[in-house]
Design an enzyme around this catalytic site. Structure first.
Site, short mmCIF file in Angstrom:
data_model
loop_
_atom_site.label_atom_id
_atom_site.label_comp_id
_atom_site.label_asym_id
_atom_site.label_seq_id
_atom_site.Cartn_x
_atom_site.Cartn_y
_atom_site.Cartn_z
N CYS A 41 9.31 27.25 -28.97
CA CYS A 41 9.01 25.83 -28.84
C CYS A 41 7.55 25.63 -28.40
O CYS A 41 6.70 26.49 -28.69
CB CYS A 41 9.98 25.15 -27.86
SG CYS A 41 9.92 23.35 -27.95
N ASP A 68 13.07 23.06 -19.21
CA ASP A 68 13.36 21.63 -19.05
C ASP A 68 14.08 21.38 -17.74
O ASP A 68 13.95 20.32 -17.14
CB ASP A 68 14.18 21.11 -20.23
CG ASP A 68 13.29 20.99 -21.47
OD1 ASP A 68 13.12 22.00 -22.17
OD2 ASP A 68 12.73 19.91 -21.69
P1 RI2 Z 1 6.35 21.99 -20.66
C1 RI2 Z 1 10.22 21.01 -24.23
O1 RI2 Z 1 11.23 20.12 -24.63
C2 RI2 Z 1 10.58 22.45 -24.55
O2 RI2 Z 1 11.94 22.75 -24.37
C3 RI2 Z 1 9.68 23.16 -23.56
O3 RI2 Z 1 10.03 24.51 -23.35
C4 RI2 Z 1 9.90 22.30 -22.33
O4 RI2 Z 1 9.95 20.96 -22.82
C5 RI2 Z 1 8.87 22.44 -21.23
O5 RI2 Z 1 7.61 22.04 -21.67
P2 RI2 Z 1 10.99 18.96 -25.74
O6 RI2 Z 1 10.40 17.77 -25.01
O7 RI2 Z 1 6.67 21.02 -19.58
O8 RI2 Z 1 10.11 19.48 -26.83
O9 RI2 Z 1 6.13 23.38 -20.16
O10 RI2 Z 1 12.38 18.64 -26.25
O11 RI2 Z 1 5.20 21.51 -21.54
#
Ligand code: RI2
Length: 315
Positions: free
Chosen positions: A124, A193
């Site tokens: 991701c 998350d």
């Molecule tokens: P940072 C994201 O979720 C991903 O799951 C990623 O690992 C997590 O948030 C943390 O991201 P989504 O919003 O806070 O893409 O480290 O569903 O940037």
């Protein structure tokens, strides 16, 4: 549309995404609301802020950074509107600055765990995980990154872009190719998350598959998570809700029409048990997942409350 509803909409449709970014955007939206909302007295102000809290709180259910940020910003105690506005604005500014600093610190702390020549797999797009990778590279470690595409929203391409801009050699792979490449990997680094009281990780769907493949291949599995991603409510045994998004993200409606009886499921996150996690890299240091209880009770030390309780009590 007010700037608060606009931010809420952008969080819902993932124009603003990533657990940390969502938290900072929500803090900023609360601050702007507090500074601009008309209110004749503190009672009306509190009611409007409670409404704002709820609008943001209900945008996405899984990333615990969102309710944690909202609670921090809403910790005010004032008997007049001007004072309340000032306190909320100061809380939001402090949260945003602290959050950005935490990501940088995680980068420095996590980079120490990577060695020259390492191949690192990530999933991701996580700013905290990317901070580790770019910090290691800046320190002169010749790392290579394997990034998954991350269907259906393809956040892997954001990671590719961030790493390309930083000059980090990167290979893009299909999500289904994780186990195929795992034997070439020295460390897995992913974001978070939410982290539960027993150290389980909730992160982008597919993360637990990386963990399982890493475990099988004896590859260390590291999580990059600011402390505000730890979930106080899991102390009470509450489960973190896994967001299930629109099936249209997986299969466009025009294609789906061909198979009227077909069910399409689109959970956005999964749970990686703490047994598969070697280290959680936070801004206060790299800790084993078993220390999640300590982070929640000692570092966060928050009361566990229903959303909006602070405002409901009129503080
Ligand atoms: P940072 C994201 O979720 C991903 O799951 C990623 O690992 C997590 O948030 C943390 O991201 P989504 O919003 O806070 O893409 O480290 O569903 O940037």
């Amino acid at each position: 549309m007010s700037s608060l509803t606009e931010t809420a909409e952008k969080i819902k449709n993932m124009e603003i995404r990533g657990a940390g970014r969502i938290a900072r955007a929500a803090a900023l939206a609360l601050k702007e609301e507090a500074l601009s909302v008309p209110a004749k007295d503190i009672g009306e102000f509190n009611a409007k802020m409670r409404e704002a809290f709820r609008t943001l709180y209900t945008t996405r259910p899984t990333a615990v950074s969102l309710p944690n940020a909202l609670r921090i910003v809403m910790r005010y105690k004032a008997d007049n509107v001007e004072d309340a506005r000032r306190q909320i604005a100061a809380n939001a500014d402090a949260f945003i600055a602290g959050s950005e600093h935490a990501v940088q610190q995680i980068g420095e702390i996590g980079a120490r765990r990577l060695r020259d020549g390492d191949t690192i797999m990530t999933h991701c797009n996580s700013s905290a995980a990317a901070a580790i990778l770019t910090a290691a590279f800046r320190q002169g470690k010749r790392i290579n990154v394997i990034a998954t595409e991350t269907r259906p929203r393809m956040q892997g391409l954001i990671t590719v872009d961030v790493l390309a801009k930083a000059g980090v050699p990167t290979t893009l792979i299909l999500d289904s190719a994780v186990r195929y490449f795992m034997k070439k990997v020295d460390t897995v680094v992913v974001g978070a998350d939410a982290i539960t009281v027993n150290g389980n990780l909730i992160n982008k769907i597919g993360t637990s598959q990386l963990a399982l493949a890493a475990h099988e291949a004896r590859v260390p599995f590291m999580v990059a998570a600011e402390t505000y991603k730890f979930s106080p409510r899991t102390l009470l045994g509450e489960l973190v809700e896994i967001e299930e998004r629109d099936p249209a993200e997986v299969l466009p409606p025009e294609k789906r029409k061909q198979w009227p009886g077909l069910t399409v499921r689109n959970p956005a996150f999964d749970i990686t048990p703490h047994q598969y996690i070697d280290l959680i890299c936070t801004e206060i240091g790299a800790i084993p997942p078993e220390m999640a209880f300590w982070v929640i009770t000692e570092k966060l030390g928050w009361e566990i409350e229903e959303p909006g309780d602070e405002a409901a009590r009129g503080i």
